[in-house]
Design an enzyme around this catalytic site. Structure first.
Site, PDB file in Angstrom:
ATOM      1  N   HIS A  60     -54.226  22.153  12.341  1.00 24.24           N
ATOM      2  CA  HIS A  60     -54.556  23.441  11.659  1.00 24.24           C
ATOM      3  C   HIS A  60     -53.776  23.468  10.232  1.00 24.24           C
ATOM      4  CE1 HIS A  60     -55.352  27.665  10.603  1.00 24.24           C
ATOM      5  NE2 HIS A  60     -54.112  28.021  10.381  1.00 24.24           N
ATOM      6  N   HIS A  85     -47.089  27.313   6.806  1.00 24.65           N
ATOM      7  CA  HIS A  85     -47.435  28.878   6.984  1.00 24.65           C
ATOM      8  C   HIS A  85     -47.244  29.584   8.356  1.00 24.65           C
ATOM      9  CE1 HIS A  85     -51.413  27.648   8.017  1.00 24.65           C
ATOM     10  NE2 HIS A  85     -51.730  28.803   8.667  1.00 24.65           N
ATOM     11  N   GLU A  89     -43.492  32.432  11.962  1.00 21.55           N
ATOM     12  CA  GLU A  89     -44.389  33.228  12.967  1.00 21.55           C
ATOM     13  C   GLU A  89     -44.300  32.569  14.268  1.00 21.55           C
ATOM     14  OE1 GLU A  89     -48.654  34.938  13.277  1.00 21.55           O
ATOM     15  OE2 GLU A  89     -48.005  34.862  11.243  1.00 21.55           O
ATOM     16  N   ASP A  90     -44.365  31.126  14.472  1.00 18.34           N
ATOM     17  CA  ASP A  90     -44.625  30.692  15.859  1.00 18.34           C
ATOM     18  C   ASP A  90     -43.522  30.045  16.384  1.00 18.34           C
ATOM     19  OD1 ASP A  90     -47.087  31.627  15.700  1.00 18.34           O
ATOM     20  OD2 ASP A  90     -48.181  29.957  15.021  1.00 18.34           O
ATOM     21  N   ASP A 151     -56.470  29.296   4.911  1.00 17.35           N
ATOM     22  CA  ASP A 151     -56.252  29.690   6.432  1.00 17.35           C
ATOM     23  C   ASP A 151     -57.357  30.314   7.251  1.00 17.35           C
ATOM     24  OD1 ASP A 151     -54.576  29.922   8.912  1.00 17.35           O
ATOM     25  OD2 ASP A 151     -54.179  31.927   8.334  1.00 17.35           O
ATOM     26  N   ASP A 271     -87.266  34.397  -3.756  1.00 11.12           N
ATOM     27  CA  ASP A 271     -86.255  33.728  -4.744  1.00 11.12           C
ATOM     28  C   ASP A 271     -85.103  33.238  -3.355  1.00 11.12           C
ATOM     29  OD1 ASP A 271     -85.681  36.257  -3.740  1.00 11.12           O
ATOM     30  OD2 ASP A 271     -84.405  36.873  -5.414  1.00 11.12           O
TER      31      ASP A 271
END
Length: 749
Positions: A60, A85, A89-90, A151, A271
Site C-alpha cells: 500500500h 504515511h 498511526e499503525d 492514498d 455527447d
C-alpha cells in the site's frame, strides 16, 4: 493457504525499483538514499501486517508513493512521506523519531496525514475532525492533501476485498469529499477515477449497466470519431501544426449523472465523448494557435454559440486552461442525423495542468502568470477561510462550508479599477464585498453594477463591474448567511455574529439549566444536551442555547420535551434494551447478547429484529424490501433504515461512518411499503383510467394517493402505492410502461 514469503519479498523489491525508476527525473544529491531509508523503515514497521486482501501491507505505501510521482508528479519529499504515511498511526514509531531520521518538513506532512486518535463526543464526527485536520495543513503544505488523495485512490482501487458496509462508507465519503477536492486541485484524471470507483461501490448495478453499454458501442464510437476528425486533421497538417487529436469517452459517473438529472435513457445521450486537440507550441504562441484551431474546427462544423467556453484567456481558479466549443456533426455511419460534439482545444502544458493539477501548476510556475495568479488567488481564499475557523465552529460545519466551495463553476467580475475577481457561480454582491476586504463586507449596505443600484443579494454575472457601498453603522446579521455562498464570506459573518451572540448563549444556557432543575434534572449533562439538540433540531449545543437565549424556543417547551422523553424511555424499557445504542460497536454488542446463535450477529434483520432494537424506515427515501439498505444510529430516534441510493446517504456515511450498521431484509415476514411513482407521457382521453385499471384491477395494488397534472398535451402524475418488494415494483413499472401514451415511470426518492 501457504504464503510464499520469498516470492513476496521479490515482488516488494520489484515495486520499490519501479518507484525509483519513475522518480529518477525528480531526484538529486542524496534523495535516492533518503527514499531507501524510508522504504526500509516502512517495510520493517509493517512487516507483520497484511491488508484485507491478504497482501503484505507494504504494497500500500509503495503504491501511494508510485501514484504521487507517476500520476501527480510530486518529488522526493512526497515520496518519503507517502512511504511513511501509516507508520506513526499503525506502529510504535513516533513523529519525533521520524523528524530525527529525516527532517521537520517530512514529520509535519506525516502529522497532517495521521488520523486523530481517541474518542469523540457523541454527536460529533471523527471523519469530519480528521478532514478538518488535513485541510488546516493547506496553510502549511498542500502536499498533505495531494498524498491523501493518492492514498484514497489506492484504497478505492483495492476496495473489492473490504466488507460491504465498509465499501459503502469509504465510497460515499470519496464521492462526497475527496472527488470534489481532487476537482478543486485540478487533478482531473484522479477526480474522474475516484467518481467512477465511488459509483461502482455505491450503485453497482447502474455502474455495470453503463460500463457494459459503453463497451457495446465502442466500435461505433471509434468509427464516428475517425470520420469526424478526418477533415480537421487534414487542415491542421496543411498548416504544418504539431498536434495530437483523439476522442475521449465521458466518465461513467458523468453519464450516470446526466441520465439521472435529465431522465434520459443511455441510448438518447449523444455527447458520450469529447474530441481533444492537444498542440505542441511554445507558451508565447499558445493563445493564438488555440484560436486558430477553433477557426479550423468551425470551418468544418457549425458551432453552438452558447456553448463556447474560453478558459485560455481567463483560466479557472484551479489553473485549468482550455478552449471548449460544441459543434454539430454530419450524419456518419449508422447515424441518421447529426449530433452535438464537444471539442476541447489546449496545449501540452495546459493538458498536463488539466490532468495533474496543482503539481503541474508548480512545475510551470513563472512560465504563465495567468495560471499562477488564478491558482494562488484560490489557494489564498481557502487558507484565509480555514484560518478564520477556530474550534468554536464544529468540524462538520467546517467540512460543509469547504465542501460547498469545492465543486462549482466560476463567475468573472471586475472592481471599479478593472481588476479581475474570480468567485464561485451563484456568488452575490455581498460575497464580492467580503472578497475585496473583510471590513468592506462587514459594513456593506449595497452595490452598484454598471452604475445601477443593486441589493446585497444581487447574483453576479460574468463581466459585472461592481462598486461597493458601505456604512459605518452597518453590521452583519444572520440573514446574511442565506445571501452569501463563498466559504470566506460565511466564515467572516459567523465570526462577527458569534461575538454578538455570546451574551445570548450564556443567557440561554442559564434558563435551560434553571428550568431543568425545576423539572428534576440537577445537572445539564452532555447526554441531556444531545437529547435536547435532537428534540429541538439544533445544529449543535451553541445553536440550541442561542435559540433559548433569543426566545426563539420558549422555555416552557422543556415540559413537552420531558413528557415525550419519558414516553420514549417507557417504550425502550418495554423492548428490554439495556444500554442505548450510540454507534455500530454498541449495536454489535447488543445483537450478540440478544442472539448468540446467529452467524452474523452484527446484521439487523429488517422484519425480525423489531422486538430487539428500536428501528424505523427513513421517510426521506422510503426503502422497500429488496432495496440495498444500511442502518443509521440517530441521536434520539433509534435506528433509521436508509436506501444506499438515498439522497442523504453520502452525507450520513461520510460524516458519521461510525454510526452505520449492516442491515438486510428478511424473507420470512411479508411486509407492505409505501412507494411514490412519477408517471410522464402524452395526454389522451382515458389515460388515467387505463393507468389506475392496471394498478388496481390487474395487479391488485392499493393506491394511497394520486395526483395528475396536464400541460400543453403532456401529463405528469404522482402516485403513492403499497408495494411488497422490489420485484413487485419492477413488475408494476413494466406493466405501466406498456400503457399507450406512457413515456416514463420513475420511482421517487
Amino acid at each position: 493457504m501457504k504464503i510464499d514469503l520469498e516470492a513476496e519479498r521479490l515482488e516488494i523489491l520489484k515495486r520499490y525499483r519501479k518507484l525509483l525508476r519513475t522518480a529518477k527525473p525528480y531526484l538529486k544529491d542524496d534523495d535516492a538514499k533518503e527514499i531507501k531509508k524510508a522504504f526500509l523503515l516502512s517495510a520493517e514497521a509493517h512487516k507483520e501486517m497484511r491488508r484485507k486482501s491478504g497482501e503484505p501491507y507494504i504494497y500500500h505505501p509503495l503504491a501511494v508513493a508510485q501514484i504521487c510521482v507517476e500520476e501527480i508528479g510530486l518529488g522526493p519529499t512526497s515520496i518519503i512521506a507517502a512511504l511513511l504515511h501509516d507508520v506513526v498511526e499503525d506502529t510504535d514509531t513516533t513523529l519525533q523519531e521520524i523528524e530525527k531520521m529525516f527532517n521537520p518538513k517530512i514529520a509535519q506532512i506525516i502529522d497532517g496525514l495521521t488520523k486523530i486518535a481517541g474518542t469523540f463526543e457523541y454527536g460529533t464526527s471523527q471523519q469530519a475532525e480528521n478532514f478538518r485536520k488535513m485541510l488546516l495543513t493547506l496553510s502549511d503544505d498542500i502536499r498533505v492533501i495531494l498524498i491523501k488523495l493518492a492514498d484514497r485512490l489506492h484504497n478505492m482501487r483495492t476496495l473489492e476485498s473490504m466488507a460491504k458496509e465498509k465499501q459503502l462508507k469509504i465510497a460515499s465519503e470519496t464521492i462526497y469529499l475527496y472527488a470534489p477536492l481532487a476537482h478543486r486541485l485540478g487533478l482531473n484524471a484522479i477526480k474522474t477515477e475516484l467518481e467512477d470507483l465511488g459509483l461502482k461501490f455505491t450503485e453497482t448495478e447502474a455502474y455495470k449497466e453503463i460500463a457494459h453499454k459503453l463497451m457495446e458501442n465502442k466500435q461505433n464510437r471509434e468509427s464516428f470519431v475517425d470520420q469526424f476528425i478526418r477533415p480537421i486533421k487534414k487542415s491542421l497538417d496543411e498548416r504544418g501544426m504539431k498536434y495530437t487529436i483523439k476522442g475521449r469517452p465521458k466518465s461513467i459517473y458523468s453519464i450516470y449523472n446526466k441520465i439521472k438529472k435529465s431522465n434520459t435513457p443511455f441510448e438518447k445521450i449523444y455527447d458520450l465523448f469529447a474530441i481533444r486537440v492537444v498542440l505542441d507550441v511554445p507558451v508565447e504562441r499558445e493563445k493564438g494557435e488555440c484560436w486558430e484551431v477553433y477557426s479550423i474546427v468551425t470551418d468544418h462544423y457549425r458551432p453552438n454559440p452558447s456553448r463556447l467556453k474560453d478558459w485560455v484567456s481567463t483560466p479557472k481558479s484551479n489553473g485549468y486552461e482550455s478552449l471548449h466549443t460544441t459543434v454539430m456533426s454530419m450524419p456518419f455511419g449508422n447515424d441518421k442525423e447529426g449530433r452535438w460534439v464537444e471539442v476541447q482545444i489546449r496545449t501540452k502544458r495546459m493538458d498536463e495542468i488539466a490532468e495533474k493539477g496543482v503539481a503541474a501548476h508548480f512545475k510551470y510556475k513563472g512560465t504563465d502568470t495567468r495560471t499562477s495568479q488564478a491558482f494562488e488567488s484560490w489557494l489564498s481564499q481557502v487558507r484565509e477561510a480555514l484560518e478564520m475557523n477556530d474550534k468554536s465552529q464544529s468540524a462538520v460545519e467546517l467540512v460543509d462550508d469547504i465542501k460547498n466551495s469545492l465543486y462549482h463553476e466560476e463567475v468573472f467580475v471586475f472592481t471599479p479599477k478593472g481588476k479581475l475577481v474570480v468567485l464561485q457561480a451563484g456568488a452575490t454582491a455581498l460575497d464580492f464585498a467580503f472578497e475585496i476586504h473583510s471590513e468592506v463586507g462587514s459594513h456593506c449596505i449595497g452595490a452598484k453594477v454598471g452604475g445601477k443600484l443593486v441589493p446585497l443579494s444581487h447574483k453576479l454575472s460574468n463581466g459585472d463591474q461592481l462598486e461597493i457601498l458601505t456604512s459605518s453603522k452597518q453590521k452583519p446579521s444572520e440573514d446574511w448567511l442565506r445571501i452569501v455562498t463563498t466559504t470566506k464570506a460565511k466564515a467572516r459573518i459567523k465570526d462577527c455574529i458569534k461575538e454578538d451572540n455570546k451574551g445570548y448563549l450564556i443567557q440561554g444556557r442559564d434558563v435551560v439549566e434553571a428550568r431543568l432543575k425545576h423539572l428534576g434534572y440537577p445537572n445539564l449533562t452532555l447526554e441531556l444536551t444531545n437529547q435536547l439538540r435532537a428534540y429541538f433540531n439544533a445544529k449543535d449545543a451553541n445553536d440550541l442555547f442561542y435559540r433559548f437565549g433569543k426566545a426563539y424556543i420558549s422555555v416552557d417547551q422543556l415540559k413537552h420535551w420531558k413528557s415525550d422523553k419519558e414516553m420514549h424511555e417507557r417504550k425502550q424499557a418495554e423492548k428490554s434494551i439495556k444500554a442505548p445504542i450510540v454507534d455500530s460497536k454498541s449495536f454489535k454488542k447488543e445483537m450478540q447478547q440478544v442472539e448468540k446463535n446467529r452467524k452474523e450477529s452484527d446484521i439487523l434483520l429488517i422484519g425480525e429484529d423489531m422486538d430487539k432494537v428500536d428501528y424505523t424506515l427513513a421517510k426521506c427515501c422510503n426503502p422497500i424490501s429488496g432495496d440495498e439498505v444500511f442502518g443509521f444510529v440517530t441521536i434520539n430516534e433509534g435506528i433509521k433504515i436508509h436506501r444506499t441510493t438515498c439522497p442523504n446517504s453520502p452525507e450520513l456515511l461520510s460524516r458519521h461512518g461510525d454510526r452505520v450498521i449492516k442491515a438486510q431484509w428478511t424473507s420470512q415476514i411479508q411486509m407492505s411499503f409505501v412507494v411514490e411513482l412519477t408517471i410522464r407521457g402524452i395526454d389522451r382521453v382515458g389515460l388515467v383510467n387505463d393507468v389506475t385499471r392496471v394498478i388496481s384491477d390487474e395487479l391488485k395494488v392499493n393506491i394511497t394517493a394520486l395526483s395528475i397534472g396536464v400541460k400543453d398535451g403532456l401529463f405528469e402524475g404522482k402516485i403513492s402505492l403499497m408495494i411488497q418488494d422490489t420485484s413487485h415494483l419492477e413488475n408494476l413499472v413494466s406493466e405501466l410502461e406498456m400503457v399507450a401514451g406512457v413515456i416514463e415511470v420513475a420511482r421517487e426518492d
